[in-house]
Design a protein around this motif. Structure first.
Motif, PDB file in Angstrom:
ATOM      1  N   VAL A   1       0.838  -1.196   0.000  1.00  0.00           N
ATOM      2  CA  VAL A   1       0.000   0.000   0.000  1.00  0.00           C
ATOM      3  C   VAL A   1       0.877   1.252   0.000  1.00  0.00           C
ATOM      4  O   VAL A   1       0.586   2.226  -0.717  1.00  0.00           O
ATOM      5  CB  VAL A   1      -0.979  -0.013   1.199  1.00  0.00           C
ATOM      6  N   ALA A   2       1.961   1.244   0.759  1.00  0.00           N
ATOM      7  CA  ALA A   2       2.878   2.388   0.766  1.00  0.00           C
ATOM      8  C   ALA A   2       3.514   2.586  -0.609  1.00  0.00           C
ATOM      9  O   ALA A   2       3.670   3.727  -1.071  1.00  0.00           O
ATOM     10  CB  ALA A   2       3.960   2.190   1.829  1.00  0.00           C
ATOM     11  N   ALA A   3       3.852   1.490  -1.282  1.00  0.00           N
ATOM     12  CA  ALA A   3       4.418   1.598  -2.636  1.00  0.00           C
ATOM     13  C   ALA A   3       3.397   2.174  -3.603  1.00  0.00           C
ATOM     14  O   ALA A   3       3.729   3.002  -4.453  1.00  0.00           O
ATOM     15  CB  ALA A   3       4.892   0.228  -3.123  1.00  0.00           C
ATOM     16  N   ARG A   4       2.152   1.767  -3.477  1.00  0.00           N
ATOM     17  CA  ARG A   4       1.110   2.298  -4.358  1.00  0.00           C
ATOM     18  C   ARG A   4       0.885   3.778  -4.092  1.00  0.00           C
ATOM     19  O   ARG A   4       0.761   4.577  -5.008  1.00  0.00           O
ATOM     20  CB  ARG A   4      -0.199   1.528  -4.176  1.00  0.00           C
ATOM     21  N   VAL A   5       0.834   4.168  -2.818  1.00  0.00           N
ATOM     22  CA  VAL A   5       0.649   5.579  -2.470  1.00  0.00           C
ATOM     23  C   VAL A   5       1.825   6.402  -2.990  1.00  0.00           C
ATOM     24  O   VAL A   5       1.641   7.492  -3.556  1.00  0.00           O
ATOM     25  CB  VAL A   5       0.469   5.747  -0.946  1.00  0.00           C
ATOM     26  N   ALA A   6       3.036   5.893  -2.831  1.00  0.00           N
ATOM     27  CA  ALA A   6       4.219   6.606  -3.327  1.00  0.00           C
ATOM     28  C   ALA A   6       4.183   6.718  -4.849  1.00  0.00           C
ATOM     29  O   ALA A   6       4.562   7.753  -5.405  1.00  0.00           O
ATOM     30  CB  ALA A   6       5.493   5.889  -2.875  1.00  0.00           C
ATOM     31  N   ALA A   7       3.727   5.687  -5.529  1.00  0.00           N
ATOM     32  CA  ALA A   7       3.652   5.731  -6.991  1.00  0.00           C
ATOM     33  C   ALA A   7       2.626   6.749  -7.464  1.00  0.00           C
ATOM     34  O   ALA A   7       2.808   7.389  -8.503  1.00  0.00           O
ATOM     35  CB  ALA A   7       3.304   4.346  -7.543  1.00  0.00           C
ATOM     36  N   VAL A   8       1.552   6.926  -6.703  1.00  0.00           N
ATOM     37  CA  VAL A   8       0.542   7.922  -7.077  1.00  0.00           C
ATOM     38  C   VAL A   8       1.030   9.325  -6.735  1.00  0.00           C
ATOM     39  O   VAL A   8       0.860  10.272  -7.524  1.00  0.00           O
ATOM     40  CB  VAL A   8      -0.802   7.614  -6.366  1.00  0.00           C
ATOM     41  N   GLN A   9       1.665   9.483  -5.589  1.00  0.00           N
ATOM     42  CA  GLN A   9       2.125  10.803  -5.154  1.00  0.00           C
ATOM     43  C   GLN A   9       3.327  11.318  -5.946  1.00  0.00           C
ATOM     44  O   GLN A   9       3.470  12.520  -6.143  1.00  0.00           O
ATOM     45  CB  GLN A   9       2.499  10.770  -3.659  1.00  0.00           C
ATOM     46  N   PHE A  10       4.181  10.413  -6.380  1.00  0.00           N
ATOM     47  CA  PHE A  10       5.397  10.793  -7.090  1.00  0.00           C
ATOM     48  C   PHE A  10       5.461  10.080  -8.438  1.00  0.00           C
ATOM     49  O   PHE A  10       6.255   9.151  -8.624  1.00  0.00           O
ATOM     50  CB  PHE A  10       6.634  10.450  -6.259  1.00  0.00           C
ATOM     51  N   PRO A  11       4.657  10.511  -9.398  1.00  0.00           N
ATOM     52  CA  PRO A  11       4.678   9.844 -10.716  1.00  0.00           C
ATOM     53  C   PRO A  11       6.006  10.119 -11.425  1.00  0.00           C
ATOM     54  O   PRO A  11       6.680  11.125 -11.144  1.00  0.00           O
ATOM     55  CB  PRO A  11       3.507  10.481 -11.464  1.00  0.00           C
ATOM     56  N   PRO A  12       6.415   9.215 -12.327  1.00  0.00           N
ATOM     57  CA  PRO A  12       7.682   9.418 -13.024  1.00  0.00           C
ATOM     58  C   PRO A  12       7.614  10.640 -13.935  1.00  0.00           C
ATOM     59  O   PRO A  12       6.553  10.981 -14.462  1.00  0.00           O
ATOM     60  CB  PRO A  12       7.854   8.130 -13.836  1.00  0.00           C
ATOM     61  N   ARG A  13       8.733  11.289 -14.084  1.00  0.00           N
ATOM     62  CA  ARG A  13       8.791  12.449 -14.987  1.00  0.00           C
ATOM     63  C   ARG A  13       8.979  11.960 -16.402  1.00  0.00           C
ATOM     64  O   ARG A  13       9.735  11.044 -16.655  1.00  0.00           O
ATOM     65  CB  ARG A  13       9.937  13.361 -14.590  1.00  0.00           C
ATOM     66  N   HIS A  14       8.282  12.598 -17.316  1.00  0.00           N
ATOM     67  CA  HIS A  14       8.408  12.255 -18.724  1.00  0.00           C
ATOM     68  C   HIS A  14       9.550  13.053 -19.326  1.00  0.00           C
ATOM     69  O   HIS A  14       9.980  14.073 -18.797  1.00  0.00           O
ATOM     70  CB  HIS A  14       7.107  12.557 -19.465  1.00  0.00           C
ATOM     71  N   ASN A  15      10.065  12.589 -20.457  1.00  0.00           N
ATOM     72  CA  ASN A  15      11.164  13.277 -21.137  1.00  0.00           C
ATOM     73  C   ASN A  15      10.732  14.683 -21.509  1.00  0.00           C
ATOM     74  O   ASN A  15       9.669  14.904 -22.055  1.00  0.00           O
ATOM     75  CB  ASN A  15      11.582  12.517 -22.404  1.00  0.00           C
TER      76      ASN A  15
END
Length: 161
Positions: free
Chosen positions: A145-159
């Protein structure tokens, strides 16, 4: 060999690799769709068998001795339903990969959460989980759940962003 020729061959190889990978993922999606349809058909069949078995047992034995039969049939149906949800999440992972050409942490965490919840519900329903196992599963669930929350809060930056 000139640099342009090497770059062109490398580009063609990468394009071929990308298309081949897309074909493999499409084949996996097709297999997953067939598996999902099979799981749904199996679930419907198991439900029909459970209903007919309960009717036959109730007619023969009366409702007092049917409790154990209901519990065993219910446990099988719960496992089938939860397994179908895991297949749905895996199907979504493959289609997501085909769309974005990458595995997203949010989707993988959701698949993991559903799978861990499935195992936890099955173990609790069958009364075969003791405290240390339940605590370990709860810790794993908290990490997912923490990994999912982190993935939603900090999405990857696009080029270029």
């Amino acid at each position: 060999m000139p640099r342009e020729v090497v770059a062109g061959a490398r580009g063609r190889t990468l394009i071929f690799y990308g298309r081949l990978l897309d074909l493999i993922v499409i084949a996996l999606i097709f297999v997953m769709l067939l598996t999902l349809l099979g799981a749904l058909a199996g679930l419907i069949y198991d439900f029909a068998v459970a209903v007919s078995t309960l009717r036959a047992a109730a007619a023969v034995q009366g409702f007092t001795h049917v409790h154990d039969l209901v519990e065993s049939l219910g446990q099988g149906l719960v496992v089938d339903v939860l397994s179908t949800f895991v297949l749905i999440e895996l199907f979504r992972t493959f289609t997501d990969y085909l769309e974005f050409h990458r595995l997203r942490l949010r989707v993988l965490a959701e698949v993991g959460i559903v799978f861990v919840l499935r195992e936890m519900f099955i173990g609790l329903y069958a009364h075969r989980m003791d405290s240390p196992v339940l605590l370990a599963i709860a810790a794993l669930l908290a990490v997912l759940v923490a990994a999912r929350v982190a993935a939603v809060q900090f999405p990857p930056r696009h080029n270029g962003v």
